[in-house]
Design a protein around this motif. Structure first.
Motif, PDB file in Angstrom:
ATOM      1  N   GLY A  14       0.924  -1.172   0.014  1.00 52.69           N
ATOM      2  CA  GLY A  14      -0.219  -0.006  -0.068  1.00 52.69           C
ATOM      3  C   GLY A  14       0.954   1.119  -0.102  1.00 52.69           C
ATOM      4  O   GLY A  14       2.091   1.334   0.705  1.00 52.69           O
ATOM      5  N   THR A  15       0.605   2.239  -0.767  1.00 51.36           N
ATOM      6  CA  THR A  15       1.157   3.558  -0.750  1.00 51.36           C
ATOM      7  C   THR A  15      -0.009   4.526  -0.597  1.00 51.36           C
ATOM      8  O   THR A  15      -0.632   4.805  -1.313  1.00 51.36           O
ATOM      9  N   LEU A  16       0.634   5.533   0.440  1.00 52.27           N
ATOM     10  CA  LEU A  16      -0.192   6.638   0.797  1.00 52.27           C
ATOM     11  C   LEU A  16       0.734   7.971   0.295  1.00 52.27           C
ATOM     12  O   LEU A  16       1.948   7.995   1.025  1.00 52.27           O
ATOM     13  N   ILE A  17      -0.233   8.637  -0.207  1.00 54.59           N
ATOM     14  CA  ILE A  17       0.808  10.055  -0.666  1.00 54.59           C
ATOM     15  C   ILE A  17      -0.074  11.146  -0.116  1.00 54.59           C
ATOM     16  O   ILE A  17      -1.358  11.424  -0.485  1.00 54.59           O
ATOM     17  N   GLU A  18       0.551  11.907   0.887  1.00 54.43           N
ATOM     18  CA  GLU A  18      -0.267  13.074   1.227  1.00 54.43           C
ATOM     19  C   GLU A  18       0.706  14.143   1.764  1.00 54.43           C
ATOM     20  O   GLU A  18       1.745  13.723   2.131  1.00 54.43           O
ATOM     21  N   ASN A  19       0.363  15.361   1.376  1.00 52.14           N
ATOM     22  CA  ASN A  19       1.199  16.412   1.568  1.00 52.14           C
ATOM     23  C   ASN A  19       2.541  16.367   0.822  1.00 52.14           C
ATOM     24  O   ASN A  19       3.500  16.676   1.541  1.00 52.14           O
ATOM     25  N   ILE A  66       4.453   7.210   1.855  1.00 52.90           N
ATOM     26  CA  ILE A  66       4.484   6.131   2.677  1.00 52.90           C
ATOM     27  C   ILE A  66       4.131   4.771   2.183  1.00 52.90           C
ATOM     28  O   ILE A  66       3.082   4.591   1.710  1.00 52.90           O
ATOM     29  N   VAL A  67       5.041   3.825   2.043  1.00 52.34           N
ATOM     30  CA  VAL A  67       4.917   2.512   1.485  1.00 52.34           C
ATOM     31  C   VAL A  67       4.813   1.759   2.536  1.00 52.34           C
ATOM     32  O   VAL A  67       5.729   1.547   3.450  1.00 52.34           O
ATOM     33  N   THR A  68       3.785   0.802   2.640  1.00 50.59           N
ATOM     34  CA  THR A  68       3.692  -0.448   3.505  1.00 50.59           C
ATOM     35  C   THR A  68       3.827  -1.839   2.785  1.00 50.59           C
ATOM     36  O   THR A  68       2.924  -1.957   2.007  1.00 50.59           O
ATOM     37  N   ASP A  69       4.635  -2.392   3.293  1.00 49.65           N
ATOM     38  CA  ASP A  69       4.812  -3.859   2.812  1.00 49.65           C
ATOM     39  C   ASP A  69       3.888  -4.633   3.868  1.00 49.65           C
ATOM     40  O   ASP A  69       4.033  -4.982   4.890  1.00 49.65           O
ATOM     41  N   TYR A  70       2.838  -5.303   3.005  1.00 49.68           N
ATOM     42  CA  TYR A  70       1.911  -6.041   3.776  1.00 49.68           C
ATOM     43  C   TYR A  70       2.105  -7.554   3.652  1.00 49.68           C
ATOM     44  O   TYR A  70       1.280  -8.457   4.024  1.00 49.68           O
TER      45      TYR A  70
END
Length: 154
Positions: A41-46, A50-54
């Motif tokens: 999952g990749t979250l892009i904010e401001n 942030i990349v999360t390896d699940y």
């Protein structure tokens, strides 16, 4: 023999129509239905990404049937350390071509309930990618979310 030669083209046409007919009757949601395991999952904010390896420390699955979706996430240490987490949610969804919209009716983070989240999806083989904006005004959340799943059951 003459009778067989006349029926052969007709048989080929019928078989072609039957095989094509099966493909056109498949609903667009059929390919999204199943159980999916989130792998990243990749979250892009401001401007921050942030990349999360699940595939490490946490497990997240999404189950999609004809009308509803549900997701479950938990840590892999059985809640025994600081990584302890359990998240669940679900609700109805709609699918219009590649536009997948979740209507979050239930969530362990109750303040997220009642929101809709729209994603563009692509399915290639056993992989599903969904990309969209997560926006929850009352929480100040407004970010790009890119999730990559692998199908674990049809």
């Amino acid at each position: 023999i003459l009778h067989s030669m006349r029926t052969l083209p007709l048989l080929i046409i019928i078989l072609t129509l039957v095989s094509c007919n099966g493909k056109t009757q498949e609903s667009s949601s059929a390919s999204i239905e199943g159980t999916w395991k989130l792998v990243s999952g990749t979250l892009i904010e401001n401007g921050e990404e942030i990349v999360t390896d699940y595939t490490k420390n946490v497990s997240f699955i999404k189950i999609i049937n004809e009308t509803h979706f549900a997701f479950l996430q938990h840590d892999l240490n059985k809640g025994q350390d600081s990584s302890a987490v359990f998240v669940a949610g679900g609700g109805k969804y709609s699918l219009d071509n590649d536009r997948y919209t979740e209507h979050l009716e239930y969530c362990s983070a109750r303040e997220w309930e009642g929101n809709d989240f729209s994603f563009t999806i692509t399915i290639k083989g056993d992989s599903l990618t969904q990309t969209g904006i997560e926006k929850v005004e009352n929480l100040g959340v407004n970010r790009m979310n890119i999730e990559k799943y692998v199908r674990i059951t049809p």
